[in-house]
Design a protein around this motif. Structure first.
Motif, PDB file in Angstrom:
ATOM      1  N   VAL A 125       0.862  -1.183   0.000  1.00 29.75           N
ATOM      2  CA  VAL A 125       0.000   0.000   0.000  1.00 29.75           C
ATOM      3  C   VAL A 125       0.899   1.234   0.000  1.00 29.75           C
ATOM      4  CG1 VAL A 125      -1.789   1.314   1.225  1.00 29.75           C
ATOM      5  CG2 VAL A 125      -1.812  -1.197   1.310  1.00 29.75           C
ATOM      6  N   VAL A 126       0.603   2.167  -0.905  1.00 29.65           N
ATOM      7  CA  VAL A 126       1.293   3.457  -0.917  1.00 29.65           C
ATOM      8  C   VAL A 126       0.278   4.552  -0.645  1.00 29.65           C
ATOM      9  CG1 VAL A 126       3.133   2.693  -2.484  1.00 29.65           C
ATOM     10  CG2 VAL A 126       1.091   3.803  -3.430  1.00 29.65           C
ATOM     11  N   GLU A 127       0.770   5.664  -0.092  1.00 26.69           N
ATOM     12  CA  GLU A 127      -0.083   6.829   0.160  1.00 26.69           C
ATOM     13  C   GLU A 127       0.402   7.983  -0.702  1.00 26.69           C
ATOM     14  OE1 GLU A 127      -1.391   7.729   4.203  1.00 26.69           O
ATOM     15  OE2 GLU A 127      -0.715   9.790   3.821  1.00 26.69           O
ATOM     16  N   VAL A 128      -0.505   8.575  -1.458  1.00 25.80           N
ATOM     17  CA  VAL A 128      -0.186   9.653  -2.386  1.00 25.80           C
ATOM     18  C   VAL A 128       0.187  10.921  -1.616  1.00 25.80           C
ATOM     19  CG1 VAL A 128      -1.076  11.092  -4.267  1.00 25.80           C
ATOM     20  CG2 VAL A 128      -1.726   8.664  -4.125  1.00 25.80           C
ATOM     21  N   THR A 129       1.345  11.499  -1.958  1.00 26.94           N
ATOM     22  CA  THR A 129       1.820  12.720  -1.301  1.00 26.94           C
ATOM     23  C   THR A 129       1.700  13.956  -2.188  1.00 26.94           C
ATOM     24  OG1 THR A 129       4.086  12.234  -1.991  1.00 26.94           O
ATOM     25  CG2 THR A 129       3.410  11.486   0.220  1.00 26.94           C
ATOM     26  N   GLY A 130       1.726  13.776  -3.512  1.00 29.72           N
ATOM     27  CA  GLY A 130       1.627  14.933  -4.393  1.00 29.72           C
ATOM     28  C   GLY A 130       2.040  14.629  -5.814  1.00 29.72           C
ATOM     29  N   LEU A 131       2.117  15.679  -6.598  1.00 29.78           N
ATOM     30  CA  LEU A 131       2.482  15.581  -8.007  1.00 29.78           C
ATOM     31  C   LEU A 131       3.994  15.598  -8.180  1.00 29.78           C
ATOM     32  CD1 LEU A 131      -0.009  18.241  -9.392  1.00 29.78           C
ATOM     33  CD2 LEU A 131      -0.180  15.755  -9.706  1.00 29.78           C
ATOM     34  N   ARG A 132       4.461  14.865  -9.176  1.00 30.08           N
ATOM     35  CA  ARG A 132       5.879  14.951  -9.522  1.00 30.08           C
ATOM     36  C   ARG A 132       6.123  16.282 -10.213  1.00 30.08           C
ATOM     37  NH1 ARG A 132       9.329  11.891 -14.110  1.00 30.08           N
ATOM     38  NH2 ARG A 132      11.364  12.690 -13.502  1.00 30.08           N
ATOM     39  N   ASN A 133       7.189  16.936  -9.819  1.00 29.79           N
ATOM     40  CA  ASN A 133       7.602  18.173 -10.443  1.00 29.79           C
ATOM     41  C   ASN A 133       8.892  17.880 -11.196  1.00 29.79           C
ATOM     42  OD1 ASN A 133       7.501  20.869 -11.109  1.00 29.79           O
ATOM     43  ND2 ASN A 133       8.639  21.510  -9.306  1.00 29.79           N
ATOM     44  N   PRO A 134       8.805  17.552 -12.490  1.00 30.73           N
ATOM     45  CA  PRO A 134      10.004  17.134 -13.216  1.00 30.73           C
ATOM     46  C   PRO A 134      10.966  18.292 -13.461  1.00 30.73           C
ATOM     47  CG  PRO A 134       8.187  17.380 -14.738  1.00 30.73           C
ATOM     48  CD  PRO A 134       7.627  17.613 -13.355  1.00 30.73           C
ATOM     49  N   CYS A 135      12.224  17.930 -13.671  1.00 31.10           N
ATOM     50  CA  CYS A 135      13.236  18.927 -13.985  1.00 31.10           C
ATOM     51  C   CYS A 135      13.542  18.881 -15.480  1.00 31.10           C
ATOM     52  CB  CYS A 135      14.499  18.695 -13.159  1.00 31.10           C
ATOM     53  SG  CYS A 135      15.371  17.175 -13.591  1.00 31.10           S
ATOM     54  N   SER A 136      14.363  19.803 -15.919  1.00 33.33           N
ATOM     55  CA  SER A 136      14.651  19.924 -17.354  1.00 33.33           C
ATOM     56  C   SER A 136      15.407  18.723 -17.918  1.00 33.33           C
ATOM     57  CB  SER A 136      15.428  21.209 -17.626  1.00 33.33           C
ATOM     58  OG  SER A 136      16.648  21.189 -16.920  1.00 33.33           O
ATOM     59  N   GLN A 137      15.915  17.819 -17.063  1.00 35.02           N
ATOM     60  CA  GLN A 137      16.562  16.604 -17.565  1.00 35.02           C
ATOM     61  C   GLN A 137      15.603  15.802 -18.450  1.00 35.02           C
ATOM     62  OE1 GLN A 137      17.728  14.577 -13.949  1.00 35.02           O
ATOM     63  NE2 GLN A 137      19.869  15.043 -14.341  1.00 35.02           N
TER      64      GLN A 137
END
Length: 184
Positions: free
Chosen positions: A115-127
């Protein structure tokens, strides 16, 4: 009490013991409560992403497991960006669940035990542009209302460990109140 049927399914799983952008897919991965994906460079109770370690190495790791919806692959392919499971660094690729529409605190039961708990959205970097030129502007942009839209999946913490593999079902366990996802 019977459990609800799976809302979605795991398409692929991936992990990498190095800090590389993409992760190789595997036949299974093991999630460890409070830690993340066993053998993955981003696992741990405190932050492991390099930029976050520089800011505060003792901060809690809210990015233990990265989930990405495979429906994004078709959307990006239509815009000229070929993406395969693991390529964007996600640990779990899903199908059939609106990951971006989930609430913070939603729990996802993966397979038999994890079981995982959602913490938020991924904020990707320019890579991410190294994967496909111009991909970043497709995955993070400002909409007509002036809100920043992030499409690069969600982040979570492990609350119950277990082995997960492609084909496993995913059950959604919503929190009492909906809290929109923010970047973590």
């Amino acid at each position: 009490m019977s459990q609800s049927p799976p809302a979605g399914q795991i398409v692929a799983v991936a992990r990498d013991d190095g800090h590389r952008f993409s992760k190789p897919t595997r036949t299974s991965i093991t999630l460890v409560a409070g830690y993340g994906v066993e053998g993955d460079a981003h696992a741990g109770a405190t932050v492991k992403h390099r930029s976050r370690v520089q800011r505060d190495a003792a901060a809690p790791n809210l990015r233990q497991v990265h989930l990405l919806h495979s429906e994004l692959f078709d959307e990006m392919a239509a815009r000229g960006h070929g993406i395969a499971p693991g390529a964007m660094g996600e640990n779990i690729t899903t199908v059939g669940i609106d990951l971006l529409g989930l609430s913070r605190g939603t729990r996802l039961a993966l397979g038999d035990d994890a079981v995982v708990e959602v913490t938020g959205l991924r904020n990707p970097c320019s890579q991410i542009n190294g994967l496909s030129k111009g991909l970043m502007k497709e995955l993070v942009y400002v909409d007509d209302q002036g809100d920043t839209v992030r499409l690069a999946g969600i982040m979570s913490i492990v609350v119950a460990g277990g082995e997960v593999r492609p084909g496993d079902g995913i059950r959604v366990i919503p929190p009492a109140a909906h809290v929109p996802l923010q970047a973590v």
